[in-house]
Design a protein around this motif. Structure first.
Motif, PDB file in Angstrom:
ATOM      1  N   ASN A 184       0.825  -1.209   0.000  1.00 29.54           N
ATOM      2  CA  ASN A 184       0.000   0.000   0.000  1.00 29.54           C
ATOM      3  C   ASN A 184       0.858   1.257   0.000  1.00 29.54           C
ATOM      4  O   ASN A 184       0.568   2.219  -0.715  1.00 29.54           O
ATOM      5  CB  ASN A 184      -0.938  -0.007   1.208  1.00 29.54           C
ATOM      6  CG  ASN A 184      -1.980  -1.109   1.121  1.00 29.54           C
ATOM      7  OD1 ASN A 184      -2.207  -1.679   0.056  1.00 29.54           O
ATOM      8  ND2 ASN A 184      -2.605  -1.417   2.241  1.00 29.54           N
ATOM      9  N   ALA A 185       1.907   1.258   0.808  1.00 29.64           N
ATOM     10  CA  ALA A 185       2.795   2.426   0.846  1.00 29.64           C
ATOM     11  C   ALA A 185       3.476   2.631  -0.500  1.00 29.64           C
ATOM     12  O   ALA A 185       3.634   3.771  -0.963  1.00 29.64           O
ATOM     13  CB  ALA A 185       3.837   2.254   1.946  1.00 29.64           C
ATOM     14  N   TYR A 186       3.872   1.550  -1.126  1.00 27.76           N
ATOM     15  CA  TYR A 186       4.498   1.625  -2.458  1.00 27.76           C
ATOM     16  C   TYR A 186       3.556   2.300  -3.441  1.00 27.76           C
ATOM     17  O   TYR A 186       3.937   3.238  -4.159  1.00 27.76           O
ATOM     18  CB  TYR A 186       4.853   0.220  -2.922  1.00 27.76           C
ATOM     19  CG  TYR A 186       5.371   0.132  -4.344  1.00 27.76           C
ATOM     20  CD1 TYR A 186       6.718   0.306  -4.621  1.00 27.76           C
ATOM     21  CD2 TYR A 186       4.503  -0.139  -5.402  1.00 27.76           C
ATOM     22  CE1 TYR A 186       7.195   0.226  -5.919  1.00 27.76           C
ATOM     23  CE2 TYR A 186       4.971  -0.219  -6.705  1.00 27.76           C
ATOM     24  CZ  TYR A 186       6.321  -0.045  -6.961  1.00 27.76           C
ATOM     25  OH  TYR A 186       6.784  -0.113  -8.254  1.00 27.76           O
ATOM     26  N   ASP A 187       2.313   1.841  -3.489  1.00 26.91           N
ATOM     27  CA  ASP A 187       1.341   2.406  -4.429  1.00 26.91           C
ATOM     28  C   ASP A 187       1.052   3.874  -4.122  1.00 26.91           C
ATOM     29  O   ASP A 187       0.916   4.696  -5.034  1.00 26.91           O
ATOM     30  CB  ASP A 187       0.036   1.597  -4.382  1.00 26.91           C
ATOM     31  CG  ASP A 187       0.169   0.232  -5.029  1.00 26.91           C
ATOM     32  OD1 ASP A 187       1.115   0.035  -5.820  1.00 26.91           O
ATOM     33  OD2 ASP A 187      -0.673  -0.641  -4.741  1.00 26.91           O
ATOM     34  N   VAL A 223       9.682  -0.104   3.858  1.00 23.49           N
ATOM     35  CA  VAL A 223      10.135  -0.940   2.738  1.00 23.49           C
ATOM     36  C   VAL A 223       9.420  -0.533   1.450  1.00 23.49           C
ATOM     37  O   VAL A 223      10.034  -0.399   0.388  1.00 23.49           O
ATOM     38  CB  VAL A 223       9.889  -2.429   3.045  1.00 23.49           C
ATOM     39  CG1 VAL A 223      10.113  -3.287   1.794  1.00 23.49           C
ATOM     40  CG2 VAL A 223      10.817  -2.901   4.156  1.00 23.49           C
ATOM     41  N   GLY A 224       8.097  -0.321   1.542  1.00 20.22           N
ATOM     42  CA  GLY A 224       7.348   0.108   0.363  1.00 20.22           C
ATOM     43  C   GLY A 224       7.817   1.449  -0.162  1.00 20.22           C
ATOM     44  O   GLY A 224       7.906   1.660  -1.386  1.00 20.22           O
ATOM     45  N   GLY A 245      -7.842  10.289   5.392  1.00 14.28           N
ATOM     46  CA  GLY A 245      -8.246   9.271   4.427  1.00 14.28           C
ATOM     47  C   GLY A 245      -7.383   9.143   3.199  1.00 14.28           C
ATOM     48  O   GLY A 245      -7.869   8.742   2.136  1.00 14.28           O
ATOM     49  N   PHE A 246      -6.102   9.456   3.287  1.00 13.68           N
ATOM     50  CA  PHE A 246      -5.232   9.380   2.115  1.00 13.68           C
ATOM     51  C   PHE A 246      -4.767   7.945   1.879  1.00 13.68           C
ATOM     52  O   PHE A 246      -3.632   7.568   2.144  1.00 13.68           O
ATOM     53  CB  PHE A 246      -4.039  10.324   2.268  1.00 13.68           C
ATOM     54  CG  PHE A 246      -4.341  11.735   1.821  1.00 13.68           C
ATOM     55  CD1 PHE A 246      -3.914  12.184   0.591  1.00 13.68           C
ATOM     56  CD2 PHE A 246      -5.071  12.577   2.625  1.00 13.68           C
ATOM     57  CE1 PHE A 246      -4.202  13.474   0.170  1.00 13.68           C
ATOM     58  CE2 PHE A 246      -5.372  13.870   2.220  1.00 13.68           C
ATOM     59  CZ  PHE A 246      -4.943  14.322   0.991  1.00 13.68           C
ATOM     60  N   ASP A 247      -5.691   7.138   1.353  1.00 12.80           N
ATOM     61  CA  ASP A 247      -5.355   5.782   0.939  1.00 12.80           C
ATOM     62  C   ASP A 247      -4.856   5.797  -0.501  1.00 12.80           C
ATOM     63  O   ASP A 247      -4.653   6.868  -1.088  1.00 12.80           O
ATOM     64  CB  ASP A 247      -6.561   4.857   1.105  1.00 12.80           C
ATOM     65  CG  ASP A 247      -7.787   5.326   0.315  1.00 12.80           C
ATOM     66  OD1 ASP A 247      -7.671   6.277  -0.489  1.00 12.80           O
ATOM     67  OD2 ASP A 247      -8.868   4.744   0.513  1.00 12.80           O
ATOM     68  N   THR A 248      -4.656   4.619  -1.073  1.00 13.88           N
ATOM     69  CA  THR A 248      -4.114   4.553  -2.432  1.00 13.88           C
ATOM     70  C   THR A 248      -5.002   5.282  -3.435  1.00 13.88           C
ATOM     71  O   THR A 248      -4.518   6.031  -4.289  1.00 13.88           O
ATOM     72  CB  THR A 248      -3.923   3.088  -2.860  1.00 13.88           C
ATOM     73  OG1 THR A 248      -3.038   2.444  -1.939  1.00 13.88           O
ATOM     74  CG2 THR A 248      -3.341   3.003  -4.261  1.00 13.88           C
ATOM     75  N   SER A 271      -3.189   5.342   6.281  1.00 13.31           N
ATOM     76  CA  SER A 271      -4.056   4.538   5.416  1.00 13.31           C
ATOM     77  C   SER A 271      -3.304   3.527   4.570  1.00 13.31           C
ATOM     78  O   SER A 271      -3.884   2.930   3.666  1.00 13.31           O
ATOM     79  CB  SER A 271      -4.895   5.459   4.517  1.00 13.31           C
ATOM     80  OG  SER A 271      -5.782   6.226   5.298  1.00 13.31           O
ATOM     81  N   PHE A 272      -2.024   3.312   4.861  1.00 19.33           N
ATOM     82  CA  PHE A 272      -1.336   2.177   4.266  1.00 19.33           C
ATOM     83  C   PHE A 272      -1.658   0.900   5.031  1.00 19.33           C
ATOM     84  O   PHE A 272      -1.315  -0.203   4.595  1.00 19.33           O
ATOM     85  CB  PHE A 272       0.184   2.396   4.224  1.00 19.33           C
ATOM     86  CG  PHE A 272       0.786   2.715   5.565  1.00 19.33           C
ATOM     87  CD1 PHE A 272       1.108   1.722   6.466  1.00 19.33           C
ATOM     88  CD2 PHE A 272       1.038   4.029   5.934  1.00 19.33           C
ATOM     89  CE1 PHE A 272       1.667   2.008   7.697  1.00 19.33           C
ATOM     90  CE2 PHE A 272       1.594   4.344   7.155  1.00 19.33           C
ATOM     91  CZ  PHE A 272       1.909   3.324   8.046  1.00 19.33           C
TER      92      PHE A 272
END
Length: 412
Positions: free
Chosen positions: A127-130, A163-164, A356-359, A379-380
């Motif tokens: 999720n963090a990567y995206d 890591v992401g 709410g800052f998700d992907t 939100s990751f």
């Protein structure tokens, strides 16, 4: 010690803490599923076997398995690990992450603890990567702590996000990625010695409901904090309070001359529009920003023609419209405050956005080139716990390949 070496040392200490917390909870027999302890006793009585486990997840992830491997080698140092994906590498669904070979009498009880430490950070990493790829020009601040259950979950989640973030930077040198954490505990995973943050709404309430008074207290008492950030939604006057706080910081206190910088943070409640906006004004604001007229034309520009055409039920379009033009922290509200600060002469002031800052929200923000400098987000974290379920199956006993029906593909 150079910066890279110092960061590695700090990360090592964080990984050691994860093992320490797990070990402190009690022995293997105390923590594992009981059927594994039963199996361990049978192997001890009737003869041990060398077994090979294959571990995978049913969804796409980014490999973030070092915490699990550290725990494995603590409990079973003789175990041999074959990794099929390096840390930070994208792993397709159902692909083997790794194989672990060792004595059944030892590995049996470790399985539960390993799976606990694998799925969760791998999904956080994905999720963090995206998110970082979607908003490459913004820095991210890890603010997940309040949504976690304690230090072990904090560390696993933050390890995954770090890591992401690093994987996103490796894929695109333009990515800023995660730059810090709201906690001292997890800050070293992002290369920082201490946590960082703005101010809570509670401090503004403590200051009589006036964000400027809270800002003054913050700047005075936390004199060692280089970045001073005003949380400007408390009274619903995001524009007025942003300009008012910037004026005090730059023109009255002149804190920028003392090496300090200034941000405003937007955290507008999802039940209302930011000051000076309604839906129509929001559409106009984003349209002007992108040079496009009409809300559906704007959405098409952000989504791309193919995605827009595929969404025949308008489910995705409606979600995107809410992020672009809706209540709360929208693309329109960020542009609106940016313009107000620029017009007042404070172009150097940064904007921090949260809520709410998700992907998906990051993808829309990036597609619309929202002028945000830093995103505060937790939100990751996995949206559903089921996403994090890793699975381990034994695929060989004393070198003889054997696995339950339906998992034959793991033998390859």
């Amino acid at each position: 010690m150079d910066q890279s070496t110092a960061r590695s040392v700090l990360k090592e200490s964080m990984l050691a803490k994860i093992v320490e917390l797990s070990v402190a909870a009690g022995g293997l027999a105390h923590q594992t599923d009981k059927y594994f302890s039963h199996s361990r006793r049978i192997a001890e009585v009737h003869g041990d076997k060398q077994v090979t486990y294959a571990i995978f997840l049913r969804r796409r992830i980014v490999a973030a398995v070092e915490p699990a491997l550290r725990l494995l080698h603590w409990h079973c140092p003789e175990a041999e690990v074959t990794r099929f994906f390096a840390e930070g590498e994208i792993v397709p669904a159902h692909k083997k992450l790794m194989e672990i070979t060792g004595p059944f009498s030892k590995l049996s009880e470790i399985e539960t603890l390993l799976l606990q430490k694998i799925g969760f950070p791998c999904v956080c990493a994905n999720n963090a990567y995206d998110m970082c790829r979607a908003l490459p020009y913004a820095g991210f601040l890890d603010m997940h702590a309040r949504h976690a259950t304690g230090p072990e979950m904090n560390l696993l989640a933050a390890y995954g996000a770090s890591v992401g973030s690093e994987a996103a930077r490796a894929a695109d040198p333009q990515v800023k990625g995660f730059i810090g954490s709201s906690q001292d505990l997890t800050a070293p995973l992002y290369g920082a010695q201490f946590g960082s943050g703005t101010m809570p709404h509670a401090l503004i309430g403590y200051s009589g409901g006036d964000v400027l008074e809270a800002l003054k207290l913050f700047a005075e008492v936390n004199a060692d904090t280089r970045v001073v950030t005003a949380l400007v939604d408390y009274q619903g006057r995001e524009v007025d309070d942003s300009v008012r706080c910037a004026r005090w910081f730059y023109d009255e206190a002149k804190l920028d001359t003392h090496g300090r910088s200034f941000n405003v943070r937007l955290d507008t409640h999802g039940g209302r529009f930011a000051q000076g906006l309604d839906y129509e004004q929001s559409v106009e604001t984003v349209g002007q920003w992108l040079g496009v007229e009409g809300e559906y034309n704007i959405v098409e520009k952000v989504l791309g023609v193919r995605a827009f055409q595929l969404d025949t039920a308008n489910i995705l379009v409606d979600q995107v419209r809410r992020i672009l033009f809706g209540k709360g922290v929208s693309v329109a509200s960020i542009i609106h405050v940016r313009r107000a600060l620029d017009k007042a002469g404070y172009k150097q002031a940064g904007i921090v956005a949260s809520s709410g800052f998700d992907t998906q929200k990051c993808l829309v923000m990036g597609g619309a080139r929202a002028p945000v400098n830093v995103v505060g987000t937790g939100s990751f974290l996995p949206e559903r716990l089921q996403e994090t379920y890793a699975t381990a199956d034994i695929i060989a006993y004393d070198g003889e390949k054997r696995v339950k029906v339906g998992r034959e593909y793991l033998l390859d």
